[in-house]
Design an enzyme around this catalytic site. Structure first.
Site, PDB file in Angstrom:
ATOM      1  N   CYS A 178       0.946  -1.178   0.172  1.00  0.00           N
ATOM      2  CA  CYS A 178      -0.077   0.013   0.010  1.00  0.00           C
ATOM      3  C   CYS A 178       0.943   1.269  -0.014  1.00  0.00           C
ATOM      4  CB  CYS A 178      -1.049  -0.186   1.136  1.00  0.00           C
ATOM      5  SG  CYS A 178      -0.310  -0.319   2.874  1.00  0.00           S
ATOM      6  N   ARG A 179       0.757   2.206   0.962  1.00  0.00           N
ATOM      7  CA  ARG A 179       1.346   3.239   0.900  1.00  0.00           C
ATOM      8  C   ARG A 179       2.705   3.531   1.410  1.00  0.00           C
ATOM      9  NH1 ARG A 179      -4.072   6.834   2.704  1.00  0.00           N
ATOM     10  NH2 ARG A 179      -4.817   7.004   0.747  1.00  0.00           N
TER      11      ARG A 179
END
Lengths: 220, 220
Positions: A178-179
């Site tokens: 993800c981030r």
DNA sequence: CGTTTATTCAATAACTTTATTGAATAATTG
DNA sequence: CAATTATTCAATAAAGTTATTGAATAAACG
């Protein structure tokens, strides 16, 4: 100019830059902007701030050239002003995770609660990608996947995951990313997948780290 | 632990580290400690702070493990806790000098006033050192020279410079260096030398930058 | 073992930073 | 060009940071 006045000016201005970063909300905004461009209202929603408050924080960051913005229709799209800003955030993040035991512990506890016991680093992933049977899962919101993602990664935002289990293999390895290390999307994806018997691990780093290492990036 | 509480904890603790650096005096202390070890009263003298105030700032830095201290007789010797701290300072410094026009201008103005028009970077110095006729001048206090200096550098603290001009060549090139880009010792040395007709330039970076690049270091 | 001395602590006042309101602004779009 | 709408501004109260004092501490050394 006198020596003391000179030093006051230099260290004072450098402290101004540092002060702009020295706030939990603004660090969270920088971490978010590492994904790409966001309007003020997006930033407010993602961080749980009011729009006025998010705008205020963005002004502070803009005041020392850590972020920049351009208009796009009704929206102002904010982004990190340059790659150095991400390098600074990355250094701080690494420092916290390696030298501040308390931070590493908070992360570890959060993941342990979710049975995310094992993680893969980018280096480890690169080795595994040479072989077969690895499915890369991008569990960020679609718009962030669209702005850039790992080659051959499948976009499956967290809220779609349970409806689309059919697309995933029951053997091999599913690597969710993800981030970044503090982003919880991948932790939650791994938790849900493992509970249902899928072989999933999370990538320790996030998309911006991959990008920052000059590894190949796909855009839709 | 809930998601919001988790993020608040992580970003909050990282902000605490950043906050410790977000102060002109503490940045000056970090820049000073990059030279080696100093007792509280030395740090107070070098930065123009009261001893109590310097101690307070050191407590803040120590609280987030940016500096550490050990006792040496009556004194507590403070130092940077690890090389990452210097890397962070270096990144901030470079960011300020390259991206914040106002900081670059303050430095430029100060040097212009002193007729320090030309500087050499470490990379440029390395090329020149291959040839002949370069004299390296360490114009920091003796104690800092003693803790480490560039190979073949001559120690000549600023207050001894005018008395020891006889030791310097009138032809070739004199390269003066000190603590770093914001340190004024080298600027003043170059000013005094050039006024008297000596061919002097300052090194843009300082001893810690040389050391951080793993270049050879001499200790007395 | 008491004196010396470097360092830290505690209290305080001035100043800065923060989140919250609700109003103001300025650019876009029909 | 008027309505819409994303963003910023301004005012404010609460919380946090800073330098200054002078006293307290704790380690070292004769």
């Amino acid at each position: 100019m006198e020596k003391r006045a000179y030093k006051d000016a230099v260290y004072g201005q450098l402290a101004d830059v540092t002060k702009a970063l020295a706030n939990p909300r603004r660090l969270e905004i920088v971490d978010l902007l590492a994904q790409g461009e966001f309007a003020v209202e997006d930033i407010a929603r993602e961080t749980g701030l009011s729009v006025a408050n998010a705008s205020q924080h963005l002004q502070v960051l803009k005041g020392v050239q850590l972020v920049s913005a351009t208009r796009d229709g009704h929206y102002l799209r904010y982004r990190l002003a340059n790659p150095d800003v991400y390098a600074a955030w990355q250094l701080l993040r690494t420092y916290g995770l390696t030298r501040q035991a308390s931070i590493a512990r908070v992360v570890q506890d959060f993941r342990t609660q979710r049975d995310v016991l094992e993680t893969l680093t980018i280096d480890e992933l690169l080795v595994k990608l040479d072989g077969e049977g690895v499915v890369l899962l991008d569990v960020r919101p679609t718009e962030e996947y669209r702005q850039g993602h790992l080659p051959r990664a499948v976009s499956m935002p967290l809220d779609e995951l349970l409806d689309r289990l059919g697309e995933l293999p029951r053997a091999g390895l599913i690597v969710a990313y993800c981030r970044g290390p503090f982003c919880v999307f991948a932790d939650e994806a791994v938790q849900q997948l493992r509970q249902r018997g899928y072989p999933a691990v999370r990538l320790e780093e996030g998309f911006p780290d991959w990008q920052h290492r000059q590894l190949p990036v796909e855009t839709v």
